[in-house]
Enzyme design. Structure first.
Site, PDB file in Angstrom:
ATOM      1  N   LEU A 154       0.844  -1.205   0.000  1.00 22.01           N
ATOM      2  CA  LEU A 154       0.000   0.000   0.000  1.00 22.01           C
ATOM      3  C   LEU A 154       0.876   1.250   0.000  1.00 22.01           C
ATOM      4  CD1 LEU A 154      -3.260  -0.448   2.077  1.00 22.01           C
ATOM      5  CD2 LEU A 154      -2.952  -0.065  -0.354  1.00 22.01           C
ATOM      6  N   HIS A 155       1.778   1.333  -0.987  1.00 23.28           N
ATOM      7  CA  HIS A 155       2.615   2.515  -1.170  1.00 23.28           C
ATOM      8  C   HIS A 155       2.503   2.931  -2.621  1.00 23.28           C
ATOM      9  CE1 HIS A 155       4.257   1.790   2.746  1.00 23.28           C
ATOM     10  NE2 HIS A 155       4.653   0.593   2.403  1.00 23.28           N
ATOM     11  N   ALA A 156       3.185   3.992  -2.970  1.00 22.54           N
ATOM     12  CA  ALA A 156       3.274   4.437  -4.370  1.00 22.54           C
ATOM     13  C   ALA A 156       1.892   4.428  -5.027  1.00 22.54           C
ATOM     14  CB  ALA A 156       4.286   3.600  -5.126  1.00 22.54           C
ATOM     15  N   GLY A 202      -1.100   2.547  -3.203  1.00 19.81           N
ATOM     16  CA  GLY A 202      -1.473   3.310  -2.009  1.00 19.81           C
ATOM     17  C   GLY A 202      -2.280   4.539  -2.393  1.00 19.81           C
TER      18      GLY A 202
END
Lengths: 565, 89
Positions: free
Chosen positions: B14-16, B19
């Site tokens: 859940l990044h970049a 996310g």
């Protein structure tokens, strides 16, 4: 006197130029007395700055899409969401309510989250870089401070910085900037990833020593070796400039004495195919199929893989394409494969061990696609090799699986051909067994990265033992020599596809050891081809002999250095 | 309250981009959405800071809870984000 600083090489390229320090963090003075601040006006200033920053981010994203891969440009999508965060706006409003001017309130609100991210492990350091980038954008909008536009840098600058944010890095123009080096950051930092994508020489995580390099100093940034050379001598500088300017040679090359040496490319994602062709690779010496398998909910089907292998063959109408079957283990999570958690995944069930075990179905599908691709018009140039081999039984079993896949295809009336078959020599076991393996394979490929790690029991990514995991260690060279001698004795081809192959300083050594096939990163092809043309066969053999006779790491380095002239 | 437990597929967790897409979807929904590691505390799913602070990586199990108008539809959409490979987002 030249001085060397070491860090983590981010992109395998070298650049020389004049140091320029990038001070990207806007300076804030002391806040004024609380009763001197008009809270409503400050709130308005904050909202205006936030809008300006949002517009700037959208523009940045557009620019990044033109210059970087889509996945990397997506970093700015995350920035847009950070900027819109309700908790952040709340923190700023609180600060203004406490009597702070907008810029100090922004600094405080971001600071709380930065501190929290920095306390966490792993990739959170990069998230902190993201947040700093967003903060500085808002602060610049508030203070009107112009940022140094990298487009204004004199051509041939080497940018030095404490750290580079994604925005900073994305704006560096490879045509003007000779490279960059940072005090902080690791191999997976945005700065390092962007540098690789832009093909920009870069060394990150150099540490305190970098701070002592004054602006205006001549420096060489050597991304291949993770080294910054301050006040380089003429030879180092010229070598760096030569390396920058290596021309692309589309045709196969030979040593100065006429011994042909194939220089192929390692391909790890679809975009590498075009890059490999553009850089004049003779073929693909290592097609890493993992990229077909990651980031999806189920494995790629036979038809999809067949198309991918045909595409690779199509990209090299005259060259070999060596496809390595799926190489995964506990360190590379792929949800649908149900990879176990292992205490030591590098010594666990990975590579061919999984293909002959729990991933047998996936392996069969991959082989079906490969055998069918091998039956197409250009399929004669396709080869298949398997990773992490340690026993003769594994080779025999793999060949049996291939035969049974062929029989199934034949029974179903599908056209197929058995491609050339080889194995990676990347375990000490395989290197010691080459004299037995040659009876079962058409070719061998030395994976020197893993071979060095396994021979030396040292992980390359671990800074504390990185010197041990060097292919220039005497034990690794002797393992390579054992393998090459056994392969030559049986007249079986043996190549090198590790990073060692892409280092032009080691080309003569490898040729001297008897290697005639090198497979390297696409961007390294021109400089390795040039290095091949400069090799004199007898000098290379002498070099190999001296390097093999050396009992110490330093002894090997000295042998290579003497011959580099 | 409608909720889902989902194993995260995208490589970046859940990044970049995953996310950002997740947070944007939650923020645009009329429902009140919360997210956390399965079995742990939940945070506001419309806050990129809070969601990033969870440190969710690929292969992690997360619990998503929604309340209010269009809760089920929002959960469908968020589940799609969490289970789609990155290049299909």
């Amino acid at each position: 006197m030249p001085r060397r600083l070491s860090g983590v090489g981010a992109a395998r390229a070298t650049g020389a130029g004049t140091a320029v320090w990038d001070g990207s963090e806007p300076e804030l003075g002391d806040p004024p007395a609380a009763d001197a601040v008009d809270a409503d006006a400050e709130l308005e200033r904050f909202e205006a700055a936030r809008n300006a920053a949002r517009e700037g981010l959208h523009a940045e994203r557009e620019r990044a899409t033109d210059r970087l891969d889509d996945a990397e440009a997506a970093v700015f999508d995350a920035h847009i969401q950070f900027l819109a965060d309700p908790q952040l706006a709340e923190g700023v409003r609180e600060g203004i309510g406490d009597g702070l001017p907008a810029e100090h309130a922004v600094n405080r609100a971001f600071g709380e989250f930065l501190a929290r991210f920095e306390e966490m492990d792993g990739r959170m350091a990069e998230r902190a870089d993201d947040l700093r980038d967003v903060r500085d954008r808002v602060l610049r909008a508030l203070t009107g401070a112009a940022r140094d536009d990298p487009a204004d840098l004199p051509a041939g600058s080497v940018v030095l910085a404490e750290r580079l944010t994604p925005s900073d890095t994305a704006r560096l123009d490879p045509d003007r900037v000779a490279g960059f080096a940072t005090v902080t950051g690791g191999r997976t930092s945005h700065a390092a990833i962007f540098a690789r994508s832009l093909g920009l020489p870069a060394v990150v995580g150099v540490g305190e020593g970098l701070r002592e390099v004054a602006a205006g100093t001549e420096v060489v940034v050597d991304g291949s070796r993770g080294r910054v050379v301050v006040h380089p001598d003429a030879a180092t500088r010229e070598a760096a400039e030569r390396e920058e300017g290596a021309e692309v040679r589309a045709e196969p090359v030979a040593t100065a004495d006429g011994t042909p040496v194939e220089v192929a490319a390692n391909v790890g994602r679809r975009a590498d195919l075009a890059a490999a062709a553009e850089h004049g690779a003779d073929g693909i010496g290592l097609f890493r199929t993992e990229y077909l398998f990651v980031d999806r909910a189920s494995p790629p089907g036979e038809a999809e893989q067949y198309d991918a292998y045909r595409e690779a063959l199509g990209a090299f109408p005259d060259g070999h394409v060596v496809v390595r079957t799926l190489d995964v283990g506990g360190d590379k999570p792929i949800g649908y494969l149900d990879l176990p958690e292992e205490a030591n995944p590098f010594l666990g069930e990975r590579g061919i061990r999984r293909s002959l075990g729990p991933d047998a179905d996936v392996f069969e599908t991959q082989l079906r696609a490969l055998l069918r691709a091998a039956a197409t018009e250009s399929g004669g140039r396709l080869s298949v090799m398997v990773p992490l081999l340690a026993t003769v039984e594994e080779v025999i079993e793999t060949r049996d699986v291939m035969e049974s896949v062929a029989a199934d295809l034949g029974a179903a009336g599908e056209a197929y051909a058995i491609p050339e078959f080889g194995v990676m020599v990347e375990t000490p076991a395989a290197a010691l067994l080459v004299d037995a393996l040659v009876d079962h394979v058409d070719f061998l490929s030395l994976g020197t990265n893993d071979l060095a790690q396994y021979v030396m029991a040292a992980e390359r990514g671990n800074r504390r033992v990185a010197d041990l995991a060097d292919p220039r260690q005497p034990a690794v060279l002797r393992a390579i020599e054992t393998a090459v001698t056994a392969a030559e004795g049986a007249d079986v081809r043996i190549g090198v596809c590790g990073e060692m192959a892409g280092d032009p300083e080691l080309t003569a050594l490898l040729v001297g050891l008897g290697i005639r096939e090198l497979s390297v990163a696409p961007t390294a092809v021109p400089r390795v081809k040039r290095a091949v043309t400069q090799v004199r066969d007898d000098a290379a053999r002498d070099l190999a002999e001296r390097a093999l006779a050396a009992d110490t790491h330093q002894g090997v380095l000295d042998a290579i250095c003497e011959c580099g002239e | 309250m409608p909720e889902r437990i989902v194993t995260v597929v995208p490589e970046d967790g859940l990044h970049a981009r995953p996310g950002a897409t997740f947070v944007e979807t939650a923020a645009e929904s009329d429902a009140d959405v919360q997210v956390g590691h399965a079995g742990s505390d939940l945070v506001n799913a419309a806050s990129m800071l809070a969601v990033t602070g969870l440190g969710v990586e690929r292969g992690d199990e997360v619990r998503v809870v929604a309340e209010g108008a269009g809760a089920e539809a929002t959960l469908d959409e968020l589940e799609r984000v969490l289970t789609s490979p990155e290049d299909e987002l």
